[in-house]
Design a protein around this motif. Sequence first.
Motif, mmCIF file in Angstrom:
data_model
loop_
_atom_site.group_PDB
_atom_site.id
_atom_site.type_symbol
_atom_site.label_atom_id
_atom_site.label_comp_id
_atom_site.label_asym_id
_atom_site.label_seq_id
_atom_site.Cartn_x
_atom_site.Cartn_y
_atom_site.Cartn_z
ATOM 1 N N SER A 114 0.845 -1.190 0.000
ATOM 2 C CA SER A 114 0.000 0.000 0.000
ATOM 3 C C SER A 114 0.875 1.233 0.000
ATOM 4 O O SER A 114 1.985 1.233 0.512
ATOM 5 C CB SER A 114 -0.884 0.012 1.247
ATOM 6 O OG SER A 114 -1.472 1.284 1.388
ATOM 7 N N CYS A 115 0.347 2.285 -0.607
ATOM 8 C CA CYS A 115 1.089 3.539 -0.571
ATOM 9 C C CYS A 115 0.753 4.300 0.689
ATOM 10 O O CYS A 115 1.338 5.334 0.971
ATOM 11 C CB CYS A 115 0.781 4.379 -1.811
ATOM 12 S SG CYS A 115 -0.945 4.859 -1.910
ATOM 13 N N GLY A 116 -0.226 3.801 1.480
ATOM 14 C CA GLY A 116 -0.527 4.401 2.769
ATOM 15 C C GLY A 116 -1.460 5.593 2.697
ATOM 16 O O GLY A 116 -1.592 6.320 3.676
ATOM 17 N N HIS A 117 -2.097 5.816 1.569
ATOM 18 C CA HIS A 117 -2.986 6.981 1.473
ATOM 19 C C HIS A 117 -4.417 6.613 1.831
ATOM 20 O O HIS A 117 -4.947 5.615 1.369
ATOM 21 C CB HIS A 117 -2.892 7.606 0.088
ATOM 22 C CG HIS A 117 -1.558 8.243 -0.126
ATOM 23 N ND1 HIS A 117 -0.823 8.114 -1.269
ATOM 24 C CD2 HIS A 117 -0.807 8.985 0.731
ATOM 25 C CE1 HIS A 117 0.315 8.771 -1.123
ATOM 26 N NE2 HIS A 117 0.347 9.296 0.076
ATOM 27 N N ILE A 118 -5.010 7.456 2.679
ATOM 28 C CA ILE A 118 -6.286 7.110 3.314
ATOM 29 C C ILE A 118 -7.445 7.856 2.674
ATOM 30 O O ILE A 118 -7.334 9.048 2.350
ATOM 31 C CB ILE A 118 -6.221 7.448 4.816
ATOM 32 C CG1 ILE A 118 -5.062 6.672 5.433
ATOM 33 C CG2 ILE A 118 -7.531 7.121 5.509
ATOM 34 C CD1 ILE A 118 -4.704 7.132 6.823
ATOM 35 N N LEU A 126 -5.372 4.092 -10.013
ATOM 36 C CA LEU A 126 -4.190 4.741 -9.471
ATOM 37 C C LEU A 126 -4.580 5.501 -8.218
ATOM 38 O O LEU A 126 -5.633 6.157 -8.192
ATOM 39 C CB LEU A 126 -3.600 5.710 -10.493
ATOM 40 C CG LEU A 126 -3.172 5.090 -11.810
ATOM 41 C CD1 LEU A 126 -2.587 6.152 -12.729
ATOM 42 C CD2 LEU A 126 -2.145 3.991 -11.581
ATOM 43 N N CYS A 127 -3.751 5.411 -7.196
ATOM 44 C CA CYS A 127 -4.025 6.181 -5.985
ATOM 45 C C CYS A 127 -4.219 7.634 -6.393
ATOM 46 O O CYS A 127 -3.388 8.201 -7.088
ATOM 47 C CB CYS A 127 -2.870 6.066 -5.005
ATOM 48 S SG CYS A 127 -2.923 7.320 -3.725
ATOM 49 N N PRO A 128 -5.323 8.258 -5.991
ATOM 50 C CA PRO A 128 -5.600 9.623 -6.455
ATOM 51 C C PRO A 128 -4.523 10.610 -6.034
ATOM 52 O O PRO A 128 -4.391 11.673 -6.632
ATOM 53 C CB PRO A 128 -6.931 9.976 -5.806
ATOM 54 C CG PRO A 128 -7.372 8.795 -5.023
ATOM 55 C CD PRO A 128 -6.352 7.718 -5.109
HETATM 56 ZN ZN LIG Z 1 -1.005 6.880 -2.674
#
Ligand SMILES: [Zn+2]
Length: 1755
Positions: A1167-1171, A1209-1211
Amino acid sequence: MASELEPEVQGLDRSLLECSAEETAGKWLQATDLTREVNQHLAHYVPKIYCRGPNPFPQKEDMLAHQVLLGPMEWYLCGEDPELGFSKLEQTNKPSHLCGRVFKVGEPTYSCRDCAVDPTCVLCMECFLGSIHRDHRYRMTTSGGGGFCDCGDTEAWKEGPYCQKHDLNTSEIEEEEDPLVHLSEDVIARTYNIFAIMFRYAVEILTWEKESELPPDLEMVEKSDTYYCMLFNDEVHTYEQVIYTLQKAVNCTQKEAIGFATTVDRDGRRSVRYGDFQYCEQAKSVIVRNTSRQTKPLKVQVMHSSIVAHQNFGLKLLSWLGSIIGYSDGLRRILCQVGLQEGPNGENSSLVDRLMLSDSKLWKGARSVYHQLFMSSLLMDLKYKKLFAVRFAKNYERLQSDYVTDDHDREFSIADLSVQIFTVPSLARMLITEENLMTIIIKTFMDHLRHRDAQGRFQFERYTALQAFKFRRVQSLILDLKYVLISKPTEWSDDLRQKFLEGFDAFLELLKCMQGMDPVTRQVGQHIEMEPEWEAAFTLQMKLTHVISMMQDWCALDEKVLIEAYKKCLAVLTQCHGGFTDGEQPVTLSICGHSVETIRYCVSKEKVSIHLPVSRLLAGLHVLVSKSEVAYKFPELLPLSELSPPMLIEHPLRCLVLCAQVHAGMWRRNGFSLVNQIYYYHNVKCRREMFDKDIVMLQTGVSMMDPNHFLMIMLSRFELHQIFSTPDYGKKISSETTHKDLVQQNNTLIEEMLYLIIMLVGERFSPGVGQVNATDEIKREIIHQLSIKPMAHSELVKSLPEDENKETGMESVIEAVAHFKKPGLTGRGMYELKPECAKEFNLYFYHFSRAEQSKAEEAQRKLKRQNKEDTALPPPALPPFCPLFASLINILQSDVMLLIMRTVLQWTVEHNGHVWSESMLQRVLHLIGMALQEEKQHLENVMEEHVVTFTFTQKISKPGEAPNNSPSILAMLETLQNAPYLEVHKDMIRWILKTFNAIKKIRESSSTSPVAETEGTIMEESSRDKDKAERKRKAEIARLRREKIMAQMSEMQRHFIDENKELFQQTLELDASISAVLDNSPMVSDMTRTALGPAQTPVPEQRQFVTCILCQEEQEVKVESRAMVLAAFVQRSTVLSKNRSKFIQDPEKYDPLFMHPDLSCGTHTGSCGHIMHAHCWQRYFDSVQAKEQRRQQRLRLHTSYDVENGEFLCPLCECLSNTVIPLLLPPRNIFNSRLHFSDQPNLTQWIRTISQQIKALQVLRKEENTPNTALSKNLENVDELQLPEGFRPDFHPKNPYSESIKEMLTTFGTATYKVGLKVHPNEEDPRVPIMCWGSCAYTIQSIERILNDEDKPLFSSLPCRLDDCLRSLTRFAAAHWTVASLSVVQGHFCKLFASLVPGDNHGDLPCILDIDMFHLLVGLVLAFPALQCQDFSGISLGTGDLHIFHLVTMAHIIQILLTSCTEENGMDQENASGEEELAVLALYKTLHQYTGSALKEMHSGWHLLRNVRAGIMPFLRCSALFFHYLNGVPSPPEIQASGTSHFEHLCNYLSLPNNFICLFQENKEIMKLLIESWCHNIEVKRYLEGERDAISYPRESNKLIDLPEDYSSLINQASNFSCPKSGGDKSRAPTLCLVCGTLLCSQSYCCQTELEGEDVGACTAHTYSCGSGVGIFLRVRECQVLFLAGKTKGCFYSPPYLDDYGETDQGLRRGNPLHLCRERFKKIQKLWHQHSITEEIGHAQEANQTLVGIDWQHL
Ligand SMILES: [Zn+2]
Ligand SMILES: [Zn+2]
Ligand SMILES: [Zn+2]
Ligand SMILES: [Zn+2]
Ligand SMILES: [Zn+2]
Ligand SMILES: [Zn+2]
Ligand SMILES: [Zn+2]
């Protein structure tokens, strides 16, 4: 059809096998007419062996051919058993010292940059490694096939021509010994006979053109009706076209068609149908019909099978000859003799001639076979190489013409042998003098370019496609010319002089056709309709550039030749010029009392051409005349008096004016073709023989004429004469306002003209123009390149002109002018200019482009400011001119020049309107500076009695003359230095005035000629000081203002971030906060911390607030609130796999409950860790999906992510993701708060209780599943069952989570299941929870490995994103059971439990050797709540966790003792056995006993303990991570420190006794039983008896394969690799899997396989077995790393190989030696370990959209 023929073939074999080679040879020896005898034999047997069916049987054919056909020849040749005979020959042979190894495609070749005579001289790897050149500056390339190793060729190497292997004792060098002396007369005679017959036969049949009739002496009695439809290769049709056509024409499958097409492409022909004539004819007509729509149809012939048979044997025969002559140089010589012997038809009738002359008619395969034979025979024999060279030269014209009309690539043409012949200096020289080769080549070339205009110049404008094609091919002749000239003669004979000059004449003829070609006329009014063709002419110019330079080099070597060439060139130029000036009217110009006659000509109105090769060649020769001092030694021999300077300068000047006008925008309507031409005119590839020479020509002109006259002509050509001869132009123009554009245009022209004058005076770094050498020239180039910015080696090389040997000369000087800065993990090594070289910087360096000039100016000013110097960039001091050019300098002090300077200064002083520009002024200031520098140098170097005639200072001190009476230049400068609008130029003006004063001082002190005192020069000190103070004050004001602006800027920036980029910052803070809250909690005491069990350190409840990156709302993470999720990427993984051959065969049936210890199929979550809010994410994902659908409808484009597979893609960070993980609080706390009895069961009691509960559940389950039973009976049974105390199986706990969290639990669980098993999503599937636990365990294991490999402590060094990911993943996995079916989870628990505590009713459970204990632990702990929630007896979750942990740990210890303690290494125990060691020993003895003594005996407790501790460490570390994230107990600070192994601390944290063997003793009874049951498993027995393997502990981390230090050994390895599918063919794109080391044949039809219903290349197919979809490869021939993921994703990554300049060489274009960079390789390995390959690909594809379009699956 094949099946019918099969038996016939079988039958024939016998009769053939009876044919005895010895007998046949005997018969031949007796024969009177050997030729007839042999031909009869061949006529009879060849068709019986070859071509018996539709497909060839190469092995059988070869075997039979050897037996029946070649065998007799060998017997005949040797006169005895060939095995004996050949070995005798080999022994008596004195092998040549030439290596001659013919290169395979892709084989590495080496050239020495120090010693190779030219870059075509190469060595094979073996020779290179044994040569002295390996320590020199070498270049490495991969061969395109053909060509051979030049080791042993003394002409190819300046030094070290022999490698160790081919070295000869220098004493033994014999002068051309005849190799025949080693052969007996008999052998010579027989060899001669048989070679003559066979060679002739082969030539005859290969060049035979009839399709159904054999040569008379081979004609058969009975002829069957069997034909082949033969398809030939051409370069017009594509693979796809051929495949498609074949499928139609011969009704074959696509696979077969691909096979045919591949062979046609490789061998040049392939039969596509076999049968009677009619049948083949039919196929032929279909093929021809289908392909004739394109330019020309495919070539197809219907050939009789016997002809094809003989041709096949003919090829075989040629290869055979090639191998036979390998036995002896004598045989080789005989073959050469036979080949070159003239036939009965005189000229061109030798066999070699006949082959060469039919080259273009032969198919590819035949060509390459005989080319190879030529290379191994004719080119290896020094005597015959010469004779062959003569034949080649005599046929040159024919061969080249054939080649030009042929359509095969040059490497398949005999014409390509020119490189082997012409590059041998002695041969080249011989061919020039004896065969007039230079002239032949040039004339042949000219013959093919017949299209000329009225003036006889080349005209490419109206070329047809065919002519254009011919033009492309004919260019290779220029290469031949280059080869001939590449090595320069050291001695000249009269013959050579004569022939060279003859060639020079021909060359001038060629240049004459180019002089003035492609002229352009300025377009006014309308834009041109069609861009004129310009590329052809420039291609020609570019290709000829080196040849022109080499011609000059040759001329420079001999004074006589130089003089003659100079005369010839001048004569030709005069001829050309005569044509040009026709009809142009004379005109007289006058300014400042000077007047000159010239012609009326306007560049802007009449035709002008950029192509002036004759003028430029003359300029080059003129420089040589100056350099070699021929001009002073033999002035009477030179036609100096015939030189007409105005004629010389006219055309170069026009060309330069054209450039100026284009720059001034006057030629806008002429389109891009002109812009391009001007670009190339200045470009590094062309400028040496274009722009540079035009400058030289003008310098030549100025130095020979009155500079005033020169300047006037120049003004006139620039169309500026009017302006400077009108006294009040400035005032006049500024009063008119209508002509702004025109004024602007004129300003630019004036600037350009001034720039040109600067160049004429300043560019004296060509040896011969100025008193410099070649080193000075290259140094200056480099200094100026590095003045722009620091550069990498390759960048620098690109900006410097290369000579014919591809050398720039840079290496010899770079150290002197630059520092090298090594590269880091990314990027390249850089050269930085040494500070002391900055003073040589010339702002108006003539090779700067405009952009470069302004960058350099900026950089240099910045540097000066940094050094706290003034920012003037004065002209540098220059070397003096050579005498021939010396008078050029007077241009600076000529009246017209002074007028120009004064005029510009006057305009500046007046400062009105647009009449002047800053760059104009800047250039005038620069010119004044140059003049002052010049005068200063003159004064400094002047001899005593000489008078310095350069008196610029005097002249600028005088005021202007009537009529304008302007002030002196000096006075104007003084005025200007205070002009407020000239702030930037102030430093420069100041510098000029200072220099002026310095010169004045020198003049005064030497008092040679008193300088007139003028009013302007009085510079009082006081005024200076005042000025200084003023400047200081202004500077201060400026500084304050700057600061204020900066403050404003940063305020604005902050504001901007607040407004817009809030997103980013907040997430950063958030990352930090989550980790910080938990780890630095003040509530937790610093006492020993315990992560699990009843004694778990209590964790105070923490409130956690997070912000959604999408809506920016903050929210608390709570059980009942809306779900917050992390973007996550789930992927299958084999990174930890110990068994790559294993993969999930049938995902529908696969049972993932027990992970095998080989960890072969894992599921990793990152995970990139973005919530985000779950609902925000949902909305975002829906919109992505909708957008994607719209896009796909519009254009079928790929994206870097696959929406249909749930990817997005993670925003925030655009990291590839395919699901989300919900954020949760520690889930145990929710359930653990229930009952707390102080009295918890011990392990034995607990196991007993759990076993009872399991039993009860099983009975219940059975009841439920038994149909048709009354409810009452059911209940009865339950009563009978006697439920354990407090166990309530009917109790179903309430799910505490909010709906939204529950939904997310299901979402993530299903995603893990779907990706991990590669199945369709099904949230009901019982395997979903297992996959979740598995992914949790696997991810923890992989992170533990990374930390371990990097020697990092467990907790402190985890980056936030990993920390967040693991926490969420663990808590998710722990909470997932709440959304799964209770009974399913209970069922899993029961089975997992039973693998350690055997009960009944569990059939096939793996033995403990086949279970990964950490996965088991995670599964048991996370499934346990499903059982515990129904237990009201008071056993807490913590107790269960602890006992599970202890139980699994003990099982692991047993596992380790069984598998990993087999060796007692030599190390001795240090002290007496401790308690622990004795305990281990005792445990081991018990095991030994239980296994029936199958276990090896061990006596050292110390060793055992060491092994156990080492083996269990990874498990303990993983467990610590697991329980830490599960229960949220902060890690003990001791573990966070790096260094020690922390064994004790880990034990404490995990609630294990330090002496963990105690565990066994504390639970003696139960453990005895369990161990016994484990050991009695049949698999354990088999293992102990050596019948099977087991994983041992600790498992070593997987690494990428070891790569060699030297890249060339990889190339070599790959060149030996042949495609595994197409039988010995060399693979075109050999690609190495960096994970397992397999070499693959990538990017090729031959190795495509089907994968999930799609054709994929070898790499993609490999990723599925080796990396479960992810692959890391090295494309060996490109030196490029390839990342692949799935079928649609891929990217290239920079390779871990660097050259000495710290640069990679993707594509191997530069060829510098490459060495492994371990750090970069480690970085790739790290990407792999971190499972970041897919993410890396995603980022690369987002950054570079073209990557998305590549068909990765075909690689
Ligand atoms: Zn991210
Ligand atoms: Zn070699
Ligand atoms: Zn060698
Ligand atoms: Zn060398
Ligand atoms: Zn939100
Ligand atoms: Zn592999
Ligand atoms: Zn292949």
